[in-house]
Design a protein around this motif. Structure first.
Motif, PDB file in Angstrom:
ATOM      1  N   ARG A   1       0.847  -1.206   0.000  1.00 47.67           N
ATOM      2  CA  ARG A   1       0.000   0.000   0.000  1.00 47.67           C
ATOM      3  C   ARG A   1       0.876   1.248   0.000  1.00 47.67           C
ATOM      4  O   ARG A   1       0.634   2.192  -0.764  1.00 47.67           O
ATOM      5  CB  ARG A   1      -0.926   0.001   1.222  1.00 47.67           C
ATOM      6  N   ALA A   2       1.913   1.239   0.846  1.00 52.29           N
ATOM      7  CA  ALA A   2       2.799   2.405   0.916  1.00 52.29           C
ATOM      8  C   ALA A   2       3.460   2.658  -0.433  1.00 52.29           C
ATOM      9  O   ALA A   2       3.537   3.804  -0.904  1.00 52.29           O
ATOM     10  CB  ALA A   2       3.855   2.198   2.003  1.00 52.29           C
ATOM     11  N   ILE A   3       3.896   1.570  -1.079  1.00 52.69           N
ATOM     12  CA  ILE A   3       4.543   1.728  -2.397  1.00 52.69           C
ATOM     13  C   ILE A   3       3.526   2.254  -3.412  1.00 52.69           C
ATOM     14  O   ILE A   3       3.817   3.172  -4.195  1.00 52.69           O
ATOM     15  CB  ILE A   3       5.153   0.377  -2.867  1.00 52.69           C
ATOM     16  N   SER A   4       2.333   1.691  -3.380  1.00 50.57           N
ATOM     17  CA  SER A   4       1.296   2.121  -4.347  1.00 50.57           C
ATOM     18  C   SER A   4       0.973   3.593  -4.180  1.00 50.57           C
ATOM     19  O   SER A   4       0.820   4.334  -5.162  1.00 50.57           O
ATOM     20  CB  SER A   4       0.014   1.321  -4.135  1.00 50.57           C
ATOM     21  N   ILE A   5       0.856   4.024  -2.911  1.00 45.42           N
ATOM     22  CA  ILE A   5       0.532   5.429  -2.649  1.00 45.42           C
ATOM     23  C   ILE A   5       1.666   6.320  -3.160  1.00 45.42           C
ATOM     24  O   ILE A   5       1.418   7.343  -3.827  1.00 45.42           O
ATOM     25  CB  ILE A   5       0.288   5.656  -1.134  1.00 45.42           C
ATOM     26  N   SER A   6       2.897   5.917  -2.886  1.00 49.56           N
ATOM     27  CA  SER A   6       4.045   6.746  -3.319  1.00 49.56           C
ATOM     28  C   SER A   6       4.100   6.851  -4.834  1.00 49.56           C
ATOM     29  O   SER A   6       4.306   7.936  -5.386  1.00 49.56           O
ATOM     30  CB  SER A   6       5.353   6.144  -2.811  1.00 49.56           C
ATOM     31  N   VAL A   7       3.932   5.698  -5.505  1.00 45.51           N
ATOM     32  CA  VAL A   7       3.986   5.713  -6.975  1.00 45.51           C
ATOM     33  C   VAL A   7       2.871   6.597  -7.528  1.00 45.51           C
ATOM     34  O   VAL A   7       3.080   7.434  -8.412  1.00 45.51           O
ATOM     35  CB  VAL A   7       3.883   4.268  -7.530  1.00 45.51           C
ATOM     36  N   MET A   8       1.666   6.417  -6.976  1.00 44.96           N
ATOM     37  CA  MET A   8       0.534   7.210  -7.481  1.00 44.96           C
ATOM     38  C   MET A   8       0.750   8.689  -7.214  1.00 44.96           C
ATOM     39  O   MET A   8       0.363   9.548  -8.017  1.00 44.96           O
ATOM     40  CB  MET A   8      -0.772   6.721  -6.800  1.00 44.96           C
ATOM     41  N   PHE A   9       1.386   9.010  -6.082  1.00 40.93           N
ATOM     42  CA  PHE A   9       1.635  10.421  -5.771  1.00 40.93           C
ATOM     43  C   PHE A   9       2.584  11.044  -6.802  1.00 40.93           C
ATOM     44  O   PHE A   9       2.389  12.175  -7.243  1.00 40.93           O
ATOM     45  CB  PHE A   9       2.204  10.558  -4.356  1.00 40.93           C
ATOM     46  N   VAL A  10       3.570  10.262  -7.212  1.00 40.68           N
ATOM     47  CA  VAL A  10       4.495  10.766  -8.242  1.00 40.68           C
ATOM     48  C   VAL A  10       3.734  11.010  -9.551  1.00 40.68           C
ATOM     49  O   VAL A  10       3.896  12.048 -10.208  1.00 40.68           O
ATOM     50  CB  VAL A  10       5.667   9.778  -8.459  1.00 40.68           C
ATOM     51  N   TRP A  11       2.864  10.058  -9.936  1.00 40.88           N
ATOM     52  CA  TRP A  11       2.036  10.272 -11.148  1.00 40.88           C
ATOM     53  C   TRP A  11       1.179  11.525 -11.002  1.00 40.88           C
ATOM     54  O   TRP A  11       1.023  12.289 -11.945  1.00 40.88           O
ATOM     55  CB  TRP A  11       1.120   9.072 -11.411  1.00 40.88           C
ATOM     56  N   THR A  12       0.635  11.691  -9.811  1.00 37.20           N
ATOM     57  CA  THR A  12      -0.234  12.864  -9.587  1.00 37.20           C
ATOM     58  C   THR A  12       0.567  14.152  -9.739  1.00 37.20           C
ATOM     59  O   THR A  12       0.100  15.124 -10.353  1.00 37.20           O
ATOM     60  CB  THR A  12      -0.855  12.802  -8.168  1.00 37.20           C
ATOM     61  N   LEU A  13       1.791  14.133  -9.208  1.00 33.78           N
ATOM     62  CA  LEU A  13       2.630  15.335  -9.319  1.00 33.78           C
ATOM     63  C   LEU A  13       2.931  15.655 -10.783  1.00 33.78           C
ATOM     64  O   LEU A  13       2.878  16.817 -11.193  1.00 33.78           O
ATOM     65  CB  LEU A  13       3.947  15.145  -8.557  1.00 33.78           C
ATOM     66  N   LEU A  14       3.218  14.622 -11.565  1.00 32.06           N
ATOM     67  CA  LEU A  14       3.490  14.870 -12.985  1.00 32.06           C
ATOM     68  C   LEU A  14       2.256  15.486 -13.659  1.00 32.06           C
ATOM     69  O   LEU A  14       2.372  16.362 -14.506  1.00 32.06           O
ATOM     70  CB  LEU A  14       3.890  13.567 -13.685  1.00 32.06           C
ATOM     71  N   GLY A  15       1.103  15.008 -13.239  1.00 35.36           N
ATOM     72  CA  GLY A  15      -0.142  15.591 -13.764  1.00 35.36           C
ATOM     73  C   GLY A  15      -0.277  17.050 -13.377  1.00 35.36           C
ATOM     74  O   GLY A  15      -0.625  17.916 -14.188  1.00 35.36           O
ATOM     75  N   TRP A  16       0.043  17.348 -12.122  1.00 36.50           N
ATOM     76  CA  TRP A  16      -0.064  18.757 -11.683  1.00 36.50           C
ATOM     77  C   TRP A  16       0.931  19.653 -12.417  1.00 36.50           C
ATOM     78  O   TRP A  16       0.675  20.833 -12.623  1.00 36.50           O
ATOM     79  CB  TRP A  16       0.159  18.871 -10.174  1.00 36.50           C
ATOM     80  N   LEU A  17       2.051  19.064 -12.789  1.00 35.72           N
ATOM     81  CA  LEU A  17       3.035  19.853 -13.542  1.00 35.72           C
ATOM     82  C   LEU A  17       2.413  20.314 -14.866  1.00 35.72           C
ATOM     83  O   LEU A  17       2.546  21.482 -15.267  1.00 35.72           O
ATOM     84  CB  LEU A  17       4.288  19.006 -13.788  1.00 35.72           C
ATOM     85  N   LEU A  18       1.705  19.402 -15.537  1.00 37.96           N
ATOM     86  CA  LEU A  18       1.016  19.778 -16.783  1.00 37.96           C
ATOM     87  C   LEU A  18      -0.068  20.810 -16.515  1.00 37.96           C
ATOM     88  O   LEU A  18      -0.271  21.754 -17.262  1.00 37.96           O
ATOM     89  CB  LEU A  18       0.345  18.549 -17.412  1.00 37.96           C
ATOM     90  N   PHE A  19      -0.793  20.590 -15.424  1.00 38.53           N
ATOM     91  CA  PHE A  19      -1.931  21.432 -15.073  1.00 38.53           C
ATOM     92  C   PHE A  19      -1.478  22.857 -14.760  1.00 38.53           C
ATOM     93  O   PHE A  19      -2.092  23.830 -15.186  1.00 38.53           O
ATOM     94  CB  PHE A  19      -2.606  20.821 -13.844  1.00 38.53           C
ATOM     95  N   ARG A  20      -0.374  22.981 -14.016  1.00 37.44           N
ATOM     96  CA  ARG A  20       0.071  24.293 -13.551  1.00 37.44           C
ATOM     97  C   ARG A  20       0.719  25.108 -14.671  1.00 37.44           C
ATOM     98  O   ARG A  20       0.668  26.334 -14.670  1.00 37.44           O
ATOM     99  CB  ARG A  20       1.067  24.116 -12.389  1.00 37.44           C
ATOM    100  N   THR A  21       1.327  24.369 -15.634  1.00 37.84           N
ATOM    101  CA  THR A  21       2.055  25.082 -16.671  1.00 37.84           C
ATOM    102  C   THR A  21       1.098  25.622 -17.717  1.00 37.84           C
ATOM    103  O   THR A  21       0.442  24.860 -18.405  1.00 37.84           O
ATOM    104  CB  THR A  21       3.035  24.115 -17.370  1.00 37.84           C
ATOM    105  N   GLY A  22       1.032  26.924 -17.828  1.00 34.16           N
ATOM    106  CA  GLY A  22       0.171  27.493 -18.860  1.00 34.16           C
ATOM    107  C   GLY A  22       0.821  27.379 -20.225  1.00 34.16           C
ATOM    108  O   GLY A  22       0.153  27.412 -21.248  1.00 34.16           O
ATOM    109  N   ASP A  23       2.137  27.234 -20.266  1.00 33.89           N
ATOM    110  CA  ASP A  23       2.888  27.303 -21.504  1.00 33.89           C
ATOM    111  C   ASP A  23       3.615  25.966 -21.715  1.00 33.89           C
ATOM    112  O   ASP A  23       4.641  25.701 -21.095  1.00 33.89           O
ATOM    113  CB  ASP A  23       3.900  28.465 -21.379  1.00 33.89           C
ATOM    114  N   ILE A  24       3.043  25.143 -22.567  1.00 38.01           N
ATOM    115  CA  ILE A  24       3.602  23.804 -22.780  1.00 38.01           C
ATOM    116  C   ILE A  24       5.013  23.894 -23.365  1.00 38.01           C
ATOM    117  O   ILE A  24       5.898  23.119 -23.008  1.00 38.01           O
ATOM    118  CB  ILE A  24       2.692  22.997 -23.746  1.00 38.01           C
TER     119      ILE A  24
END
Lengths: 376, 471
Positions: free
Chosen positions: B363-386
């Motif tokens: 569970r801990a590994i799954s949460i950590s991996v998913m958190f990294v995926w989520t962060l990558l998603g937020w990087l796309l979301f936050r960047t107005g300029d691709i």
């Protein structure tokens, strides 16, 4: 994070009154602790910090207080303003060009609260007072008394405070607050020390603690941050932090001159100068709008296209009614954009020389006009 | 009007007082609803009164469509089309027209056609995405026969415009909220403490956490070429900021609605503890993701489709449109597509749907991996300029040493400092409730006071708008 409303409510232990009292006791202990930690409330909202770095005067001394400079030089003309004026103004060249003793009393980082104090506590108190006081500003800065009065800028303001300053307290620190904030800021020590506490906490975390972990001194940490987040490393289309704050002022509800005037230091500065026999002269500086707002005004947001000109007309009418002349460089095409070092400041080389010449020329014409009016 | 303004506090105090005074009057329910309606329109039109015309037109059209579906069941399909066309049309004109016109012109430019897009440059009415989805849930539910059409226009208008959740959700379902409006509300002292906890906790998250962390996040995303270390810290900061900001709005909305006797849907369930992308969407912006599930994903066949390609297609449409709902810009669409690909990939690995790890370490590994995926998603979301992001990722040095490393550590330290109230809040929420024991009441009272002290000290001079206002 769990939802506080989704707790399973077990059989309550003790009466409801006991639980309410327990909740209140918890709250009171925390508030009392914060109050005790912050120390007794101050009667005045001012503090003194003599450690503020200062600039070099013409004798090569640093940290020479304005009152000493005024007493020594007995200038006929003084120039007041922020770094916007300081970067554009050359005291020695100006003095030569106008043939009068001049003194640069600009303060980097200052705004109208500091200008008011410099005029009231230094210039008007000088013996003899100067004949002319040129005050440089841009946009709505004259009527935003709280701007650059608090936080890190408070040290700058406090330097020119000699005693109780009720007007400063009211306009710069309390006027924009709601009744609750006002009461807290006036009487509750933690709220009074808000800026100081935040700066200490942030300073400790970002410089001391992080520096310790990385093996750097706090100064090295601060220097690293200054380098990495320097304006020239920003995307050109983005506003710097200071510009963003300034732009917020230019976009906010600050354009209604008539309503802002009584809540500003401007009427007092006009009155103080008049009573001291000083001719106040206002000098509107040219800003270079940020890359997001090209200088062609047709691309400006409505606030700059419509509201700011309306504000400027109202300010001009007020100054005319108070016989305060305005030297207006805000639209002066003789100040090209190449002269700007950044959005606010002229460069200290070619631009400084050029601007001082423009100012001398305009000032001499103004003096001639004022003299002619006196004779008439 | 924003929750963090003094004007709102004065407005809410007046509405709250009048609302409970009216509870003693004859026809209390009707009078209270009338007050909520007037108050909601005042709240919504406070800055731009013409916004009220838009919400009023949506209300009248959907009310009429609902009634017409009830009266002419055979023509209900046509009335649903009218409702969809009107509401999505408004959304299209105000939110998406300029984006598509410009994108079309840009695409034409690739083929050498010089087109000058005609842009409307309209002000985006705040909350239009939220109340459009809310009112559409009504017409779709009536169309499906899951809800009786309402005859009382005023009750329906309050459902569409209810001020606590009008501009940034949670998106309420008609089937859940209309019955609450149709009931008599009675004051409950038991609701007071939980409501105060939600409200004060919400202000703490917004004014102390989100606004302060956001300042440092902005600094990083405004650099020409941040190092990867700085970009990572900025993205982590943004993850904290957007969660604190959005959940703060929801908490305040739920708290002030609770004080008026309403129970709004819960919008977040520890989203960064998700073990998979599907799990993330069951925890993040729940009222929106469940709307997409019920009114888009399932009707498109998401739960029945057999082929991987078909499933991927449904995901791309559902989550791509979810991204576009957030804003008329390609980075939001990319964010949606990215999440669709994540859900698909996990599904292909048999980790989709309701999959749960079997042991604590996994569970801990799954949460950590998913958190990294989520962060990558937020990087796309936050960047107005691709293009900027592409350049930053390609050319930026890793930057773990020298001044860049120090600046990254400094920013990380500040992000952690300003995130700490959320961690404390999380611990306090695990304490016994105030209603359960005197110790619980004591500790929660102490936390509320500490939160107020922290707000007094660490809230900035002028609060920023809530991020989700833009959507």
């Amino acid at each position: 994070m769990t939802d506080p409303t989704n707790h399973r409510i077990s059989e309550p232990a003790g009466s409801a009154t006991a639980r309410v009292l327990a909740g209140l006791a918890g709250a009171v202990i925390v508030v009392a602790g914060a109050t005790f930690a912050a120390g007794p409330p101050r009667k005045e909202l001012i503090t003194h910090d003599d450690a503020l770095p200062y600039r070099t005067d013409r004798k090569g001394r640093t940290d020479t207080p304005f009152e000493i400079l005024l007493a020594e030089q007995k200038p006929e003309v003084v120039v007041v303003g922020s770094s916007i004026v300081a970067c554009a103004f050359d005291e020695a060249a100006f003095e030569k060009q106008i043939g009068m003793e001049a003194l640069d009393l600009t303060v980097a980082g200052s705004m109208s609260a500091t200008w008011y104090l410099v005029i009231k506590n230094r210039i008007a108190a000088a013996n003899p007072p100067p004949k002319y006081c040129i005050l440089g500003f841009r946009d709505t800065y004259l009527t935003v008394p709280e701007y650059r009065a608090d936080g890190g800028y408070k040290q700058i303001v406090d330097r020119y405070v000699d005693g109780p300053e009720p007007l400063l307290d009211r306009l710069a620190y309390l006027s924009d607050l709601g009744p609750l904030e006002y009461t807290l800021r006036r009487y509750w020590a933690p709220a009074q020390r808000k800026s100081e506490i935040v700066e200490r906490v942030e300073g400790f975390v970002k410089a001391d603690a992080t520096g310790f972990l990385l093996g750097h001194s706090p100064d090295e940490m601060r220097a690293a941050v200054d380098v990495v987040f320097a304006d020239d490393r920003k995307q050109p289309s983005k506003l710097t932090k200071k510009q963003r704050r300034a732009a917020k002022l230019a976009m906010g509800n600050y354009f209604d001159f008539e309503s802002e005037l009584p809540e500003s230091f401007l009427p007092e500065m006009v009155r103080i100068c008049r009573e001291a026999g000083i001719q106040l002269v206002l000098m509107r500086m040219r800003p270079r709008r940020n890359a997001e707002f090209p200088d062609d005004r047709s691309h400006f947001p409505t606030a700059l296209k419509v509201d700011l000109p309306r504000y400027e007309r109202a300010l001009e009418a007020y100054l005319a009614s108070e016989s305060v002349p305005l030297l207006d460089f805000s639209e002066d095409d003789r100040i090209p954009f190449e002269w700007f070092a950044n959005g606010d400041h002229l460069n200290r080389e070619e631009a400084r020389v050029g601007f001082t010449e423009l100012l001398s020329e305009a000032f001499l014409a103004l003096v001639a006009r004022l003299e002619a009016q006196k004779k008439d | 009007m924003v929750f963090t303004s003094t004007a709102f506090l004065a407005f809410y105090a007046a509405v709250f007082t009048l609302y409970w005074l009216l509870s003693r009057a004859p026809r209390a329910r009707q009078l209270q609803n009338a007050l909520l309606l007037v108050g909601s329109y005042y709240f919504y039109g406070f800055v731009h009164p013409w916004f009220c015309l838009l919400i009023a037109s949506s209300t009248v059209v959907d009310y009429a469509c609902g009634l017409a579906m009830g009266r002419f069941p055979r023509a209900r399909h046509a009335w649903l089309v009218v409702s969809l066309a009107f509401n999505l049309g408004l959304l299209g004109v105000f939110k998406y027209y300029d984006f598509f016109a410009k994108s079309f012109a840009d695409a034409a430019g690739l083929f050498g056609w010089e087109l000058q897009p005609i842009e409307l440059l309209l002000v985006l009415p705040v909350g239009i995405s939220f109340y459009t989805f809310q009112t559409l849930s009504y017409t779709i539910d009536v169309y499906r026969g899951q809800l009786q059409p309402r005859r009382n226009l005023f009750d329906f208008a309050v459902f569409v415009s209810f001020f606590p959740q009008l501009v940034a959700g949670p998106i309420e379902r008609a089937s859940r909220f209309l019955p609450q409006l149709e009931q008599v509300r009675r004051w409950s002292w038991a609701a007071l403490f939980p409501a105060l906890e939600l409200i004060v906790g919400g202000y703490l998250k917004k004014l102390v956490v989100a606004d302060n962390v956001g300042t440092y996040v902005d600094e990083i995303f405004e650099l020409q070429a941040p190092t990867l270390a700085l970009l990572a810290v900025g993205t982590l900061g943004f993850a904290v900021q957007i969660y604190a900001d959005f959940s703060a709005y929801t908490d305040i909305a739920r708290g002030i609605a609770k004080l008026l006797g309403f129970d709004l849907i819960r919008n977040f369930r520890s989203p960064y503890l998700a073990v998979s992308p599907s799990d993330f969407w069951r925890r993040w912006h729940i009222s929106f993701s469940s709307w997409i599930r019920d009114y888009l994903y399932i009707p498109l066949g998401g739960s029945r489709v057999r082929t991987p390609l078909g499933f991927l297609g449904v995901l791309l449409v559902s989550l791509g449109l979810s991204g576009l709902w957030h804003g008329a810009a390609w980075n939001f669409v990319l964010w949606g597509v990215y999440h669709a690909l994540l859900v698909f990939a996990y599904h292909q690995l048999k980790l989709g749907g309701r999959w749960e790890p079997r042991s604590r370490p996994s569970r801990a590994i799954s949460i950590s991996v998913m958190f990294v995926w989520t962060l990558l998603g937020w990087l796309l979301f936050r960047t107005g300029d691709i293009a900027w992001l592409g350049g930053a990722l390609r050319h930026s040095p890793v930057g773990m040493s020298g001044v860049d490393g120090s600046a990254a550590a400094y920013t990380l330290a500040l992000v952690l400092l300003y995130s700490s109230p959320m961690a404390v809040q999380g611990l306090v929420e695990r304490l016994p409730s105030a209603a359960a024991s005197s110790l619980g009441a004591f500790l929660r009272g102490a936390f509320l006071a500490a939160a107020l002290v922290a707000i007094t000290l660490f809230a900035g001079d002028g609060s920023n708008d809530f991020i989700y206002f833009r959507f």
